[in-house]
Design a protein around this motif. Sequence first.
Motif, PDB file in Angstrom:
ATOM      1  N   LEU A   1      31.394  36.778  60.501  1.00 22.92           N
ATOM      2  CA  LEU A   1      32.257  35.518  60.138  1.00 22.92           C
ATOM      3  C   LEU A   1      32.028  35.772  58.509  1.00 22.92           C
ATOM      4  CD1 LEU A   1      30.810  32.629  61.776  1.00 22.92           C
ATOM      5  CD2 LEU A   1      33.038  33.788  62.550  1.00 22.92           C
ATOM      6  N   LEU A   2      31.644  36.100  57.713  1.00 20.90           N
ATOM      7  CA  LEU A   2      32.183  36.159  55.889  1.00 20.90           C
ATOM      8  C   LEU A   2      32.748  37.026  56.255  1.00 20.90           C
ATOM      9  CD1 LEU A   2      28.090  36.469  54.848  1.00 20.90           C
ATOM     10  CD2 LEU A   2      30.351  35.082  54.098  1.00 20.90           C
ATOM     11  N   GLU A   3      32.942  38.579  56.921  1.00 17.80           N
ATOM     12  CA  GLU A   3      34.463  39.387  56.814  1.00 17.80           C
ATOM     13  C   GLU A   3      35.237  38.349  57.142  1.00 17.80           C
ATOM     14  OE1 GLU A   3      35.943  42.922  55.940  1.00 17.80           O
ATOM     15  OE2 GLU A   3      33.985  42.225  54.899  1.00 17.80           O
ATOM     16  N   MET A   4      35.396  38.214  58.468  1.00 14.86           N
ATOM     17  CA  MET A   4      36.838  37.387  59.048  1.00 14.86           C
ATOM     18  C   MET A   4      37.387  36.253  58.063  1.00 14.86           C
ATOM     19  SD  MET A   4      37.034  36.046  62.865  1.00 14.86           S
ATOM     20  CE  MET A   4      35.828  36.824  63.394  1.00 14.86           C
ATOM     21  N   LEU A   5      36.279  35.408  57.937  1.00  8.72           N
ATOM     22  CA  LEU A   5      37.087  34.685  57.040  1.00  8.72           C
ATOM     23  C   LEU A   5      38.181  34.952  55.579  1.00  8.72           C
ATOM     24  CD1 LEU A   5      34.412  31.964  58.290  1.00  8.72           C
ATOM     25  CD2 LEU A   5      36.787  31.924  58.372  1.00  8.72           C
ATOM     26  N   SER A   6      37.490  35.988  54.822  1.00 10.80           N
ATOM     27  CA  SER A   6      37.442  37.142  53.973  1.00 10.80           C
ATOM     28  C   SER A   6      38.881  36.677  53.306  1.00 10.80           C
ATOM     29  CB  SER A   6      36.531  38.154  53.106  1.00 10.80           C
ATOM     30  OG  SER A   6      37.301  39.074  54.340  1.00 10.80           O
ATOM     31  N   VAL A   7      39.843  37.160  54.578  1.00 10.23           N
ATOM     32  CA  VAL A   7      40.938  37.358  54.407  1.00 10.23           C
ATOM     33  C   VAL A   7      42.000  35.714  54.153  1.00 10.23           C
ATOM     34  CG1 VAL A   7      41.697  39.145  55.933  1.00 10.23           C
ATOM     35  CG2 VAL A   7      41.657  36.575  57.126  1.00 10.23           C
ATOM     36  N   LEU A   8      41.242  34.538  54.531  1.00 17.36           N
ATOM     37  CA  LEU A   8      41.423  33.078  53.400  1.00 17.36           C
ATOM     38  C   LEU A   8      40.798  33.535  52.413  1.00 17.36           C
ATOM     39  CD1 LEU A   8      40.390  31.072  56.669  1.00 17.36           C
ATOM     40  CD2 LEU A   8      42.619  32.070  57.043  1.00 17.36           C
ATOM     41  N   ASN A   9      40.337  34.123  51.600  1.00 19.56           N
ATOM     42  CA  ASN A   9      40.414  33.515  50.469  1.00 19.56           C
ATOM     43  C   ASN A   9      41.817  33.698  49.376  1.00 19.56           C
ATOM     44  OD1 ASN A   9      37.231  32.566  49.682  1.00 19.56           O
ATOM     45  ND2 ASN A   9      36.940  34.426  50.915  1.00 19.56           N
ATOM     46  N   ASP A  10      42.037  32.291  48.451  1.00 16.40           N
ATOM     47  CA  ASP A  10      42.706  32.839  47.010  1.00 16.40           C
ATOM     48  C   ASP A  10      42.457  33.192  46.160  1.00 16.40           C
ATOM     49  OD1 ASP A  10      45.443  32.343  46.358  1.00 16.40           O
ATOM     50  OD2 ASP A  10      44.207  31.211  45.699  1.00 16.40           O
ATOM     51  N   THR A  11      42.700  34.303  45.201  1.00 16.10           N
ATOM     52  CA  THR A  11      41.369  34.558  44.353  1.00 16.10           C
ATOM     53  C   THR A  11      41.305  33.808  43.419  1.00 16.10           C
ATOM     54  OG1 THR A  11      41.432  37.139  44.731  1.00 16.10           O
ATOM     55  CG2 THR A  11      41.413  36.666  42.888  1.00 16.10           C
ATOM     56  N   GLU A  12      42.287  33.038  42.848  1.00 14.71           N
ATOM     57  CA  GLU A  12      43.098  32.450  41.432  1.00 14.71           C
ATOM     58  C   GLU A  12      42.225  30.392  42.427  1.00 14.71           C
ATOM     59  OE1 GLU A  12      46.431  29.943  39.716  1.00 14.71           O
ATOM     60  OE2 GLU A  12      46.646  32.455  39.672  1.00 14.71           O
ATOM     61  N   THR A  13      42.095  30.966  43.189  1.00 12.88           N
ATOM     62  CA  THR A  13      41.687  29.542  43.690  1.00 12.88           C
ATOM     63  C   THR A  13      40.515  29.490  43.201  1.00 12.88           C
ATOM     64  OG1 THR A  13      43.299  28.671  44.401  1.00 12.88           O
ATOM     65  CG2 THR A  13      41.015  27.439  44.972  1.00 12.88           C
ATOM     66  N   VAL A  14      40.006  30.734  43.836  1.00 13.83           N
ATOM     67  CA  VAL A  14      38.626  30.902  44.552  1.00 13.83           C
ATOM     68  C   VAL A  14      37.486  31.059  42.957  1.00 13.83           C
ATOM     69  CG1 VAL A  14      36.452  32.717  44.712  1.00 13.83           C
ATOM     70  CG2 VAL A  14      38.382  32.388  46.513  1.00 13.83           C
ATOM     71  N   LEU A  15      37.797  31.759  41.503  1.00 11.23           N
ATOM     72  CA  LEU A  15      37.369  31.699  40.454  1.00 11.23           C
ATOM     73  C   LEU A  15      37.422  30.688  40.001  1.00 11.23           C
ATOM     74  CD1 LEU A  15      39.294  35.572  39.646  1.00 11.23           C
ATOM     75  CD2 LEU A  15      37.206  35.060  40.735  1.00 11.23           C
ATOM     76  N   ARG A  16      38.495  29.797  40.270  1.00 14.02           N
ATOM     77  CA  ARG A  16      39.024  28.455  39.060  1.00 14.02           C
ATOM     78  C   ARG A  16      37.801  27.629  39.845  1.00 14.02           C
ATOM     79  NH1 ARG A  16      44.389  26.181  40.404  1.00 14.02           N
ATOM     80  NH2 ARG A  16      44.523  24.522  39.240  1.00 14.02           N
TER      81      ARG A  16
ATOM     82  N   THR B   1      41.416  23.232  35.427  1.00 13.66           N
ATOM     83  CA  THR B   1      41.306  24.943  35.158  1.00 13.66           C
ATOM     84  C   THR B   1      42.850  25.484  35.093  1.00 13.66           C
ATOM     85  OG1 THR B   1      40.570  24.873  37.567  1.00 13.66           O
ATOM     86  CG2 THR B   1      38.840  25.475  35.700  1.00 13.66           C
ATOM     87  N   LEU B   2      42.703  26.416  34.453  1.00  9.11           N
ATOM     88  CA  LEU B   2      44.239  26.772  34.534  1.00  9.11           C
ATOM     89  C   LEU B   2      43.991  28.997  34.546  1.00  9.11           C
ATOM     90  CD1 LEU B   2      47.348  27.143  34.019  1.00  9.11           C
ATOM     91  CD2 LEU B   2      46.718  26.757  31.527  1.00  9.11           C
ATOM     92  N   VAL B   3      44.873  28.933  34.991  1.00 10.18           N
ATOM     93  CA  VAL B   3      44.791  30.799  34.608  1.00 10.18           C
ATOM     94  C   VAL B   3      45.961  31.332  34.605  1.00 10.18           C
ATOM     95  CG1 VAL B   3      44.285  33.446  35.952  1.00 10.18           C
ATOM     96  CG2 VAL B   3      42.902  31.080  36.362  1.00 10.18           C
ATOM     97  N   LYS B   4      45.887  31.968  33.344  1.00  9.80           N
ATOM     98  CA  LYS B   4      47.591  32.810  32.400  1.00  9.80           C
ATOM     99  C   LYS B   4      46.990  34.184  31.828  1.00  9.80           C
ATOM    100  CE  LYS B   4      50.696  30.957  29.627  1.00  9.80           C
ATOM    101  NZ  LYS B   4      51.549  30.667  28.511  1.00  9.80           N
ATOM    102  N   ASP B   5      47.285  35.544  32.617  1.00 12.02           N
ATOM    103  CA  ASP B   5      47.253  36.560  31.457  1.00 12.02           C
ATOM    104  C   ASP B   5      45.937  36.866  31.721  1.00 12.02           C
ATOM    105  OD1 ASP B   5      49.939  36.432  30.860  1.00 12.02           O
ATOM    106  OD2 ASP B   5      49.395  35.434  28.493  1.00 12.02           O
ATOM    107  N   SER B   6      44.987  36.915  33.672  1.00 11.36           N
ATOM    108  CA  SER B   6      43.751  36.902  33.492  1.00 11.36           C
ATOM    109  C   SER B   6      43.019  36.433  32.837  1.00 11.36           C
ATOM    110  CB  SER B   6      43.938  39.056  33.234  1.00 11.36           C
ATOM    111  OG  SER B   6      44.688  40.005  33.926  1.00 11.36           O
ATOM    112  N   GLN B   7      43.441  35.571  32.154  1.00 14.54           N
ATOM    113  CA  GLN B   7      42.961  34.904  31.193  1.00 14.54           C
ATOM    114  C   GLN B   7      42.320  33.131  32.485  1.00 14.54           C
ATOM    115  OE1 GLN B   7      40.431  34.645  28.303  1.00 14.54           O
ATOM    116  NE2 GLN B   7      41.342  36.538  28.911  1.00 14.54           N
ATOM    117  N   LEU B   8      40.900  32.526  32.253  1.00 18.81           N
ATOM    118  CA  LEU B   8      40.621  31.711  33.272  1.00 18.81           C
ATOM    119  C   LEU B   8      40.580  30.809  31.971  1.00 18.81           C
ATOM    120  CD1 LEU B   8      39.923  29.827  35.612  1.00 18.81           C
ATOM    121  CD2 LEU B   8      37.444  31.013  35.944  1.00 18.81           C
ATOM    122  N   TYR B   9      40.843  29.486  32.223  1.00 18.31           N
ATOM    123  CA  TYR B   9      40.146  28.108  31.027  1.00 18.31           C
ATOM    124  C   TYR B   9      40.068  27.319  32.083  1.00 18.31           C
ATOM    125  CZ  TYR B   9      44.085  31.261  27.994  1.00 18.31           C
ATOM    126  OH  TYR B   9      44.452  32.179  27.201  1.00 18.31           O
TER     127      TYR B   9
END
Length: 360
Positions: A230-245, A268-276
């Motif tokens: 299920l971890l593998e199946m659900l991984s396609v739903l992850n939004d990278t920016e949201t996950v990191l924020r 939180t804010l992501v800009k130019d590969s920086q997470l604020y």
Amino acid sequence: MEEQKYKYIRKGDGTVCRLIRIGTRKSELARIQTKSVAEKLKELHPDISLEIVAMSTIGDKILDTALSKIGEKSLFTKELETALEKNMVDLVVHSLKDLPTTLPPGFTIAAVLKRENPHDAVVLHPKHVGKTLDTLPEKSVIGTSSLRRAAQLKRRFPHLEFKDIRGNLNTRLKKLDEKEDFAAIILAAAGLKRMGWENRISQILEPGDCMYAVGQGALAVEVRAKDTDLLEMLSVLNDTETVLRCISERAFLRHLEGGCSVPVAVHTLVKDSQLYLTGAVYSLDGSESLKDTMQTSIAASDKSSEEGDQQEEHVGVTALKVCSVSQANAERLGVELASLLLSKGAKEILTVARQLNDAR
């Protein structure tokens, strides 16, 4: 050998497919959110069959007490996690802001979907349409069950008064519209949008007025950590920016040892590969506050694909296919910002806030 826990059903055409049961709260908003996740999952995995199982939680049943006074950490998740533990459901869809930063042993968040607008919104009583919090009459009563919202808004709008309001979105809007108790109520913009009630939003509160709750606007899918399929199946739903924020926000809250009984807010804010990450703590009346901003790089490393496939947990999140180095950096950012505020006296502010809330 572990007991086979998968369930299968036979379709009308005679084919057999795996049945996945999705747990959710009974509220209309929770059902809408869960249905949206189910549709995305079905689109990506058309060979499975999905069943939604709705249930009431402690937070849904106790409506005459402020959330911060109930004294239960898993207000909107406990019954759902019990069902997950007993194998009555296979996964659970939550509003991420409802999930404690430390999950019960054996559970993890397998997916954090793309975030809706995380900001808070002002919904005015019909007689005040066209106004803003700034232009509402002196002593107007604003409804919110959130200490975080009340603390910030008392500080920013001292001419207003604040009063607890409980219930799901439908109930709170009905209390606003049909009575004269409140001039306005504060709700999450994301929930209003998902319900199709964007037309009720009179004002979106910018960070200078009111920063949002940890995880607000994001949906999370919780599973048993041992269910690697299920971890593998659900991984396609992850939004990278949201996950990191959200990892940075959850790490910030966890390190502060905060919760719904203390006023803690983030942006939180992501800009130019920086997470604020901006984080703040407040006294109950908003008169005292500590706030600061830090940043970190979340640029995916050259080995991001391999590292992203490692099963590592960050503040309860196991996001496969998201660079593990970026996740670690995001978690470290939250811890370091919390440590900075603690060094400036955040613990004292939160301790007093917790004591005053308990005494109310």
